[in-house]
Design an enzyme around this catalytic site. Structure first.
Site, PDB file in Angstrom:
ATOM      1  N   ASP A 164      -1.796  71.596 -13.911  1.00 25.89           N
ATOM      2  CA  ASP A 164      -0.625  71.780 -14.777  1.00 25.89           C
ATOM      3  C   ASP A 164       0.679  71.578 -13.998  1.00 25.89           C
ATOM      4  O   ASP A 164       0.699  71.662 -12.764  1.00 25.89           O
ATOM      5  CB  ASP A 164      -0.639  73.172 -15.416  1.00 25.89           C
ATOM      6  CG  ASP A 164      -0.674  74.295 -14.380  1.00 25.89           C
ATOM      7  OD1 ASP A 164      -1.310  74.121 -13.320  1.00 25.89           O
ATOM      8  OD2 ASP A 164      -0.046  75.345 -14.608  1.00 25.89           O
ATOM      9  N   GLU A 217      -1.931  77.261 -13.242  1.00 31.66           N
ATOM     10  CA  GLU A 217      -1.400  77.945 -12.058  1.00 31.66           C
ATOM     11  C   GLU A 217       0.052  78.336 -12.273  1.00 31.66           C
ATOM     12  O   GLU A 217       0.501  79.400 -11.848  1.00 31.66           O
ATOM     13  CB  GLU A 217      -1.515  77.016 -10.835  1.00 31.66           C
ATOM     14  CG  GLU A 217      -1.249  77.722  -9.499  1.00 31.66           C
ATOM     15  CD  GLU A 217       0.218  77.810  -9.096  1.00 31.66           C
ATOM     16  OE1 GLU A 217       0.548  78.672  -8.259  1.00 31.66           O
ATOM     17  OE2 GLU A 217       1.041  77.034  -9.617  1.00 31.66           O
TER      18      GLU A 217
HETATM   19 ZN    ZN Z   1       1.951  74.266  -7.440  1.00 31.47          ZN
END
Ligand code: ZN
Length: 400
Positions: free
Chosen positions: A79, A144
């Protein structure tokens, strides 16, 4: 390596950058298809594991000759953070490459470069007939950038993770504008607290004792004194970086209903990042002491209370570090080990008792992660592949 191979690696990278895995509400489908094609081309097995199908974790494994040994985890998150497209000079998902070879895209540094560098390094090693002793698992995890709750935080507790038998992991690092390779070996713990200060309420024309604002004043004094002390410690010691000291910021003040009413409560919200060397019990006692000094009824509400994070040893007790370091020395890489100022997936891996290092081979590169015009130069990108080839080979052959 041949020019053609290099050019293919760059084009592969640009294709990956064009997949808009951007928050909020990331659609990971196209990303998973891309990784399936990579695994196919590499002739390696791929697994897509997802307790939540909208949040897939992809594992591509290069089997080693001694699969019973613990394996190497090469981790990257899929992401990226949102963009303000109007503030970019190029389409943030266009992967434009200028005359100097700078490639612009969200994720160019954080951390799609690393994902493709892992894949390309394995492609080159495998293509030249290298076999490693240990399994190498390339993991591509979601979310994340929003705290990893549906990503690495869950994944480390899954059966699949357990089955990988990870002995050592590499995760993301930071770029550095100088000829320096930043290496993260630990992280600070995040504490976010709201300190509630109750007090005597009443008419705004009077002078009662024991007011909420009086308590806020004491807290702000203590907090700002502590902050100043840490700031000075950092400024006065060239060996320290921000991750080595405890940062504290007062980020919200709450309370009050009307100009002429002394409020029954005010509160102070603090964002604290505790250095790995600090004893958490002692730190908490200090905060409790501040509350006592502020006055009766003052108490702490924890909004977030990170556990004490473990540190990956950078000495001869850690054979993975020895292997990593020997490659870095051979390649004359100027490695700068630091405590990470920000949170990354490596913390979940370290919490499992597995040593992990945060490393993105981004020397001579201004930090543009999470910023406008995020970019990487193609020569830096290609050099990173060469570096990973050697690091992965060394790690994959670490003796039992
Ligand atoms: Zn990162």
């Amino acid at each position: 390596m041949s020019r053609m191979q290099d050019e293919q690696a760059v084009e592969n990278f640009r294709d990956y950058l064009r997949i808009p895995t951007v928050h909020p509400d990331v659609n990971y489908d196209e990303c998973v298809s891309f990784l399936r094609r990579q695994a196919d081309e590499l002739g390696l097995p791929i697994k897509v594991v997802s307790p939540n199908p909208k949040k897939p974790t992809v594992i591509i494994t290069w089997p080693g000759l001694e699969p019973e040994l613990s394996g190497i985890l090469l981790n990257s998150h899929t992401d990226v953070v949102p963009v303000y497209p109007e503030l970019w000079d190029h389409d943030p998902f266009g992967a434009y490459r200028d005359d100097e070879g700078n490639i612009f895209a969200r994720g160019a540094q954080d951390m799609k470069c690393v994902a493709i560098q892992y894949l390309e390094a394995v492609r080159r090693l495998k293509g030249s007939g290298v076999r490693l002793r240990r399994n190498v698992h390339m993991c591509f995890v979601p979310d994340e950038e929003t705290g990893s709750f549906e990503g690495m935080a869950k994944f480390v507790n899954s059966e699949e993770f357990c089955n990988m038998n990870v002995g050592f992991a590499l995760d993301e690092g930071f770029a550095d504008p100088a000829d320096i390779f930043i290496l993260f070996y630990a992280e600070r713990s995040v504490w976010q607290i709201e300190v509630h200060c109750p007090g005597t309420t009443g008419h705004g024309s009077l002078l009662p004792d024991n007011t909420a604002a009086g308590k806020v004043r004491v807290l702000l004094d203590r907090a700002m004194d502590f902050r100043e002390k840490e700031k000075r410690r950092l400024e006065n010691n060239p060996h320290l970086t921000i991750g080595d000291v405890t940062s504290l910021n007062v980020n919200m003040l709450k309370g009050g209903v009307q100009n002429n009413v002394i409020p029954p409560e005010m509160s102070v919200v603090m964002d604290i990042r505790i250095a790995p060397t600090v004893d958490h019990a002692e730190f908490e006692s200090m905060l409790e002491e501040w509350c006592k000094e502020a006055g009766p009824g003052t108490y702490i509400e924890f909004l977030q209370r990170g556990i004490k994070e473990s540190v990956t040893a950078l000495d001869s007790s850690n054979p993975w570090w020895t292997a990593f370091k020997s490659v870095a020395d051979k390649l004359k890489l100027n490695i700068k080990p630091v405590v990470s100022p920000a949170a990354a997936d490596a913390r979940f891996i370290r919490r499992m008792g597995i040593p992990a290092l945060g490393f993105s081979p981004l020397n001579n590169t201004p930090q543009t992660l999470h910023s406008n015009n995020e970019f990487i130069n193609d020569k830096i990108f290609l050099r990173g592949i060469d570096i990973y080839c050697q690091i992965i080979e060394a790690l994959g052959n670490v003796p039992e």
